[in-house]
Design an enzyme around this catalytic site. Sequence first.
Site, PDB file in Angstrom:
ATOM      1  N   HIS A  58     -82.973 -11.740  11.091  1.00  0.00           N
ATOM      2  CA  HIS A  58     -83.371 -11.257  12.406  1.00  0.00           C
ATOM      3  C   HIS A  58     -82.310 -10.325  12.970  1.00  0.00           C
ATOM      4  O   HIS A  58     -81.132 -10.463  12.708  1.00  0.00           O
ATOM      5  CB  HIS A  58     -83.675 -12.407  13.372  1.00  0.00           C
ATOM      6  N   HIS A  94     -80.799  -8.781  16.469  1.00  0.00           N
ATOM      7  CA  HIS A  94     -80.691  -8.962  17.912  1.00  0.00           C
ATOM      8  C   HIS A  94     -80.593  -7.580  18.552  1.00  0.00           C
ATOM      9  O   HIS A  94     -79.695  -6.815  18.219  1.00  0.00           O
ATOM     10  CB  HIS A  94     -79.415  -9.737  18.272  1.00  0.00           C
ATOM     11  N   GLY A 130     -72.248 -16.147  12.197  1.00  0.00           N
ATOM     12  CA  GLY A 130     -72.895 -16.616  13.415  1.00  0.00           C
ATOM     13  C   GLY A 130     -74.396 -16.794  13.306  1.00  0.00           C
ATOM     14  O   GLY A 130     -75.070 -16.993  14.321  1.00  0.00           O
ATOM     15  N   ASP A 135     -85.505 -13.409  23.106  1.00  0.00           N
ATOM     16  CA  ASP A 135     -84.682 -14.549  22.706  1.00  0.00           C
ATOM     17  C   ASP A 135     -84.750 -15.609  23.804  1.00  0.00           C
ATOM     18  O   ASP A 135     -84.698 -15.276  24.994  1.00  0.00           O
ATOM     19  CB  ASP A 135     -83.240 -14.088  22.493  1.00  0.00           C
ATOM     20  N   ILE A 136     -84.842 -16.891  23.427  1.00  0.00           N
ATOM     21  CA  ILE A 136     -84.925 -17.956  24.431  1.00  0.00           C
ATOM     22  C   ILE A 136     -83.563 -18.272  25.049  1.00  0.00           C
ATOM     23  O   ILE A 136     -83.506 -18.935  26.082  1.00  0.00           O
ATOM     24  CB  ILE A 136     -85.570 -19.241  23.871  1.00  0.00           C
TER      25      ILE A 136
END
Length: 115
Positions: free
Chosen positions: A101, A103, A94, A31-32
Amino acid sequence: MQASCIFCKIINRDIPAKIVYEDELIIAFHDISPAAPAHVLVIPKKHIANLLEITADDNKLMAHLMSVIPGIAKTLGLEEKGFRLVVNTKENGGQTVDHLHFHMLGERFMTWPPG
């Protein structure tokens, strides 16, 4: 694939990403904007907007995605102390990118409730 989707652009290599796993069905990358020391996104290559859009036709894809998550955790060194797997769905959940995706968060203690 959707031309405007940032994750589809990563899949197509139009946007660079630090990939940790890839096969014909899924891709996982860092993740960026990490929320933990280890924060990887695991996504299907098929564009599915969110968890609510999964159909019976996606059963094999989703089973495959779940079956590779333990290997990704081991690659990241998360198998001993564990990790959190989160799926945000739509605005109140959120979700900020409309491509399903997961997390994978680790390398720190996760509190509950998450917020």
